[in-house]
Design a protein around this motif. Structure first.
Motif, PDB file in Angstrom:
ATOM      1  N   LEU A  47       0.821  -1.199   0.000  1.00 24.96           N
ATOM      2  CA  LEU A  47       0.000   0.000   0.000  1.00 24.96           C
ATOM      3  C   LEU A  47       0.860   1.255   0.000  1.00 24.96           C
ATOM      4  O   LEU A  47       0.408   2.332  -0.372  1.00 24.96           O
ATOM      5  CB  LEU A  47      -0.932   0.003   1.222  1.00 24.96           C
ATOM      6  N   ARG A  48       2.109   1.132   0.444  1.00 23.28           N
ATOM      7  CA  ARG A  48       3.005   2.278   0.489  1.00 23.28           C
ATOM      8  C   ARG A  48       3.818   2.402  -0.796  1.00 23.28           C
ATOM      9  O   ARG A  48       4.366   3.441  -1.091  1.00 23.28           O
ATOM     10  CB  ARG A  48       3.963   2.119   1.684  1.00 23.28           C
ATOM     11  N   ASP A  49       3.896   1.324  -1.545  1.00 21.74           N
ATOM     12  CA  ASP A  49       4.723   1.315  -2.746  1.00 21.74           C
ATOM     13  C   ASP A  49       4.108   2.150  -3.853  1.00 21.74           C
ATOM     14  O   ASP A  49       2.907   2.406  -3.882  1.00 21.74           O
ATOM     15  CB  ASP A  49       4.900  -0.125  -3.255  1.00 21.74           C
ATOM     16  N   MET A  50       4.968   2.562  -4.789  1.00 19.26           N
ATOM     17  CA  MET A  50       4.514   3.290  -5.971  1.00 19.26           C
ATOM     18  C   MET A  50       4.275   2.282  -7.091  1.00 19.26           C
ATOM     19  O   MET A  50       5.041   1.333  -7.255  1.00 19.26           O
ATOM     20  CB  MET A  50       5.553   4.325  -6.382  1.00 19.26           C
ATOM     21  N   GLN A  51       3.223   2.507  -7.860  1.00 17.12           N
ATOM     22  CA  GLN A  51       2.842   1.553  -8.896  1.00 17.12           C
ATOM     23  C   GLN A  51       2.746   2.244 -10.250  1.00 17.12           C
ATOM     24  O   GLN A  51       2.208   3.351 -10.360  1.00 17.12           O
ATOM     25  CB  GLN A  51       1.481   0.916  -8.567  1.00 17.12           C
ATOM     26  N   TYR A  52       3.278   1.573 -11.273  1.00 16.37           N
ATOM     27  CA  TYR A  52       3.196   2.067 -12.655  1.00 16.37           C
ATOM     28  C   TYR A  52       2.741   0.911 -13.536  1.00 16.37           C
ATOM     29  O   TYR A  52       3.381  -0.141 -13.583  1.00 16.37           O
ATOM     30  CB  TYR A  52       4.554   2.594 -13.124  1.00 16.37           C
ATOM     31  N   ILE A  53       1.634   1.107 -14.225  1.00 16.57           N
ATOM     32  CA  ILE A  53       1.053   0.046 -15.035  1.00 16.57           C
ATOM     33  C   ILE A  53       1.393   0.267 -16.509  1.00 16.57           C
ATOM     34  O   ILE A  53       1.394   1.400 -16.992  1.00 16.57           O
ATOM     35  CB  ILE A  53      -0.481  -0.008 -14.840  1.00 16.57           C
ATOM     36  N   PHE A  54       1.702  -0.816 -17.203  1.00 18.42           N
ATOM     37  CA  PHE A  54       1.958  -0.734 -18.647  1.00 18.42           C
ATOM     38  C   PHE A  54       1.417  -1.993 -19.310  1.00 18.42           C
ATOM     39  O   PHE A  54       1.125  -2.995 -18.652  1.00 18.42           O
ATOM     40  CB  PHE A  54       3.461  -0.575 -18.928  1.00 18.42           C
ATOM     41  N   SER A  55       1.265  -1.928 -20.635  1.00 17.69           N
ATOM     42  CA  SER A  55       0.734  -3.050 -21.402  1.00 17.69           C
ATOM     43  C   SER A  55       1.722  -3.471 -22.471  1.00 17.69           C
ATOM     44  O   SER A  55       2.355  -2.628 -23.111  1.00 17.69           O
ATOM     45  CB  SER A  55      -0.591  -2.672 -22.067  1.00 17.69           C
ATOM     46  N   VAL A  56       1.865  -4.763 -22.646  1.00 16.62           N
ATOM     47  CA  VAL A  56       2.655  -5.326 -23.748  1.00 16.62           C
ATOM     48  C   VAL A  56       1.664  -5.678 -24.849  1.00 16.62           C
ATOM     49  O   VAL A  56       0.813  -6.550 -24.668  1.00 16.62           O
ATOM     50  CB  VAL A  56       3.428  -6.577 -23.283  1.00 16.62           C
ATOM     51  N   PRO A  57       1.729  -4.995 -26.009  1.00 19.39           N
ATOM     52  CA  PRO A  57       0.669  -5.139 -27.008  1.00 19.39           C
ATOM     53  C   PRO A  57       0.684  -6.439 -27.783  1.00 19.39           C
ATOM     54  O   PRO A  57      -0.355  -7.006 -28.052  1.00 19.39           O
ATOM     55  CB  PRO A  57       0.901  -3.936 -27.937  1.00 19.39           C
ATOM     56  N   GLU A  58       1.861  -6.906 -28.164  1.00 23.96           N
ATOM     57  CA  GLU A  58       1.923  -8.104 -28.999  1.00 23.96           C
ATOM     58  C   GLU A  58       3.099  -8.967 -28.580  1.00 23.96           C
ATOM     59  O   GLU A  58       4.052  -8.493 -27.966  1.00 23.96           O
ATOM     60  CB  GLU A  58       2.051  -7.726 -30.482  1.00 23.96           C
ATOM     61  N   SER A  59       3.042 -10.217 -28.957  1.00 24.51           N
ATOM     62  CA  SER A  59       4.114 -11.143 -28.624  1.00 24.51           C
ATOM     63  C   SER A  59       5.349 -10.817 -29.444  1.00 24.51           C
ATOM     64  O   SER A  59       5.291 -10.686 -30.661  1.00 24.51           O
ATOM     65  CB  SER A  59       3.670 -12.582 -28.898  1.00 24.51           C
ATOM     66  N   MET A  60       6.476 -10.654 -28.767  1.00 24.15           N
ATOM     67  CA  MET A  60       7.729 -10.336 -29.435  1.00 24.15           C
ATOM     68  C   MET A  60       8.789 -11.329 -28.978  1.00 24.15           C
ATOM     69  O   MET A  60       8.552 -12.186 -28.134  1.00 24.15           O
ATOM     70  CB  MET A  60       8.177  -8.904 -29.099  1.00 24.15           C
ATOM     71  N   GLU A  61      10.003 -11.171 -29.530  1.00 32.31           N
ATOM     72  CA  GLU A  61      11.085 -12.055 -29.138  1.00 32.31           C
ATOM     73  C   GLU A  61      11.576 -11.691 -27.747  1.00 32.31           C
ATOM     74  O   GLU A  61      11.024 -10.815 -27.086  1.00 32.31           O
ATOM     75  CB  GLU A  61      12.217 -11.954 -30.156  1.00 32.31           C
ATOM     76  N   HIS A  62      12.633 -12.344 -27.273  1.00 30.35           N
ATOM     77  CA  HIS A  62      13.106 -12.157 -25.904  1.00 30.35           C
ATOM     78  C   HIS A  62      13.594 -10.723 -25.676  1.00 30.35           C
ATOM     79  O   HIS A  62      13.896  -9.991 -26.600  1.00 30.35           O
ATOM     80  CB  HIS A  62      14.234 -13.142 -25.604  1.00 30.35           C
TER      81      HIS A  62
END
Length: 669
Positions: free
Chosen positions: A366-381
């Motif tokens: 609850l004290r931590d900072m959170q940043y959300i992101f999305s990976v749109p498509e499957s890519m290589e490593h």
């Protein structure tokens, strides 16, 4: 949350210690007195006792370049171009900085950002300035040109013999001031210097784990203007020591090139390195005087071979892999050292600057900072990189990076919580995603290979408040395009036809020149704004919505005056979409706040974070991407609803509607 913060744009240059170069220069020129920097005085405190222990301090002087040369010649800032061979390391163990600087001299455009146009002749007043990157901003550091001299020799970086160029000495002094003193440059981390000089992202590679062609990798990195440097292993004594093979332990070198040449009946892979000492070279195979050079074709020898005591030498790639533990490559965006696909990679980048405050451990996530992101498509490593850069004043604990972070995949049941994930998420999903990490004193970078989906970065501070910059980099699809092309997931036209006026376009698609309905609008938008018919196009339902929003006469169609009003807004939407998409290669739901603030017809309109959360869910797809048609619908609807409230509200705070008024409003508009 990440999407509630504006990604960092070009910001003004910060003046270190509040010192303004132009004001100080004008004052010195008007008084005729050379600049003396009171914030970095000509005293032992600016050096650090550790670097002068055991030396006769009575002979230590702070001298300007013209006095160092004793009138035998005139000093120069740069003479016939800046080169790595202008640099010769002194008594500070700052090879980590000088090796990065040596690589920077091979990228003159980047180097000029640091050095700027300065000289010892035009408007000389004993004052110079240099720029370094720090947490997303360029910082300008002013110094005077008094250099510490001991027994008539510069204590630190000094001009090479028969060379009166002082830019390396003054740049090193500015970097020492930037870090507090020269002693703070005594041993450091190569990635820190690479980032400070470029603002780029560092890729760390173990030479022994490189699966493919090292020569081609280095050539590819050179082609992209990357900075490259490497390091040898530490000596048990903790000091830099020259080994029998000529290399120095615990020492940084610049990688300056690589070649594959025909040798005998086969091929030999070579790599070229430079030692910031300006001497002390490799003496093994392919060194300056090794017999291998006598057994290759004359044209190769003519191009590659030189026998000079300048610190630069060739060695075989196998010897390089045997003697160096790490290769660092720095560029404005990450590169994969695979010559088959690297030139086609595109990256989307989000940058967020914030402060992390340590809290009671009982508070947990609850004290931590959170940043959300999305990976749109499957890519290589290695398709996702998280990179942290912290302010130097947050580095009180020696050798301990002051932040910790983890990345979790967000289960679909929690994805509506875009503002902040609840504690129940962390009680159910405790396993962070593993990745490859390397960290230094001021930078931490971690590479991930992630499947499509939504993820959260959770950040914590150890003991004290930390100011940091977070960069989240996502490798984007469409890898068959070249580096100079834009990744147009929505194939938007670059510009509208100049020859076609708004009136002519209206009459081209309208019913007998009188009005445009939803079907005609759909045809118009997809033909005039989008490239071809592939990709994201305006649906009939979206066009019906747009007509309803712009239909002032409430007759289910757009007349010419109403269309003119819509056209101006569409052009504005196009500009906003292209600017944001050009920056990162893709328009994400996280960009809606930026789009809203940049849209001219929404000036003065604001929404709550909670509503923005819902708009991200409403207008982005399951990969977090927003199409141009979706953006248009969002911006037009936001304007219409804000103006409707303004027109209906008597006090600007609330409004009263009858049931029929409410139904008419929500069901049609």
């Amino acid at each position: 949350m990440a999407y509630n913060q504006e990604p960092l744009a070009e910001t003004p240059v910060i003046k270190f210690n509040g010192q303004d170069y132009n004001s100080l220069l004008d004052r010195c020129l008007s008084t005729g007195l050379p600049f003396e920097d009171e914030t970095f005085p000509a005293e032992i405190s600016s050096i650090g006792l550790q670097l002068v222990q055991g030396k006769n301090l009575s002979s230590l002087r702070w001298m300007r370049p013209k006095d160092i040369l004793e009138g035998k010649s005139e000093p120069h800032f740069i003479l016939e171009g800046a080169s790595r061979f202008d640099i010769q390391q002194g008594k500070a163990g700052d090879c980590w900085f000088l090796a990065a600087l040596g690589s920077l001299t091979q990228n003159l455009q980047q180097l000029q950002k640091i050095l700027m146009d300065q000289s010892f002749s035009h408007q000389y007043a004993g004052i110079f300035r240099f720029r370094f990157w720090q947490c997303g901003q360029w910082v300008e550091v002013v110094v005077d040109d008094r250099l510490p001299v001991l027994n008539k020799e510069c204590l630190f970086v000094h001009p090479r013999k028969n060379n009166q160029e002082f830019w390396p000495c003054l740049l090193e002094k500015a970097y020492a001031k930037f870090h507090g003193s020269y002693v703070n440059l005594h041993y450091g981390f190569l990635p820190d210097a690479l980032v400070d000089l470029t603002g780029g992202v560092v890729t760390s590679i173990n030479p022994n784990s490189i699966p493919s062609d090292l020569v081609m990798m280095v050539k590819t990195a050179v082609k992209t203007g990357s900075l490259m440097a490497c390091g040898t292993l530490a000596d048990p004594t903790g000091e830099a020591r020259r080994m029998e093979n000529g290399l120095v332990t615990q020492h940084a070198y610049t990688v300056t090139g690589a070649e594959r040449i025909q040798y005998g009946r086969g091929w030999e892979d070579l790599i070229r390195l430079w030692n910031p000492w300006g001497h002390t070279e490799w003496i093994g195979r392919w060194s300056d005087r090794s017999p291998e050079w006598q057994k290759i074709r004359s044209q190769h020898k003519r191009l590659l071979y030189k026998d000079k005591e300048d610190g630069e030498f060739w060695m075989s790639c196998q010897d390089f892999q045997d003697n160096f533990f790490c290769l660092y490559i720095c560029n404005q965006c990450p590169i994969s050292l695979n010559h088959r696909n690297m030139p086609h990679e595109r990256w989307s980048q989000m940058m967020f600057k914030n402060r992390a405050t340590p809290g009671n451990t009982a508070e947990g996530p609850l004290r931590d900072m959170q940043y959300i992101f999305s990976v749109p498509e499957s890519m290589e490593h290695d398709n996702v990189i998280t990179s942290f850069n912290v302010m130097p004043q947050n580095l009180k604990a020696k050798g301990e990076f002051p932040l910790t972070f983890e990345v979790f995949k967000v289960d679909p049941q929690f994805q509506p919580f875009w503002k902040r994930l609840p504690s129940t998420f962390f009680s159910q999903f405790r396993n962070a995603i593993e990745g490859v990490v390397f960290k230094t004193k001021r930078n931490l970078t971690k590479y991930f290979s992630l499947n499509p989906g939504t993820y959260v970065v959770v950040i914590s501070a150890y003991r004290e408040e930390v100011e940091f910059l977070l960069r989240i980099l996502l490798k984007m699809p469409d890898g068959d395009r070249n580096l100079d092309s834009n990744l147009n997931l929505t194939p938007l036209k670059a510009s509208l036809p100049e020859s076609d006026s708004q009136e002519s376009i209206f009459h081209k698609y309208s019913q007998q020149g009188l009005y445009i309905d939803a079907t005609q609008l759909q045809n118009l938008l997809n033909q005039e704004f989008l490239k071809g018919t592939s990709g994201d196009t305006f649906s009939l339902d979206e066009c019906r919505s747009i007509v309803a929003l712009m239909d002032l006469n409430t007759n289910g169609r757009l007349e010419e005056e109403e269309f003119a009003r819509l056209w101006g807004r569409l052009v504005n939407c196009q500009s906003v979409f292209q600017i944001i998409q050009k920056r990162s290669g893709v328009f994400l739901g996280l960009d809606l706040w930026k789009a809203m603030t940049d849209t001219d017809f929404l000036a003065g309109t604001s929404i709550s974070n909670e509503l923005l959360d819902l708009m991200i869910l409403r207008y982005s797809d399951n990969s977090g991407r927003v199409s141009f048609p979706s953006l248009v619908c969002f911006l037009l609807r936001l304007e219409a609803m804000a103006k409707t409230f303004q027109n209906l509200s008597k006090d600007g705070i609330g409004l009263y509607l009858t049931k029929m008024e409410w139904m008419n409003l929500v069901m049609y508009n």
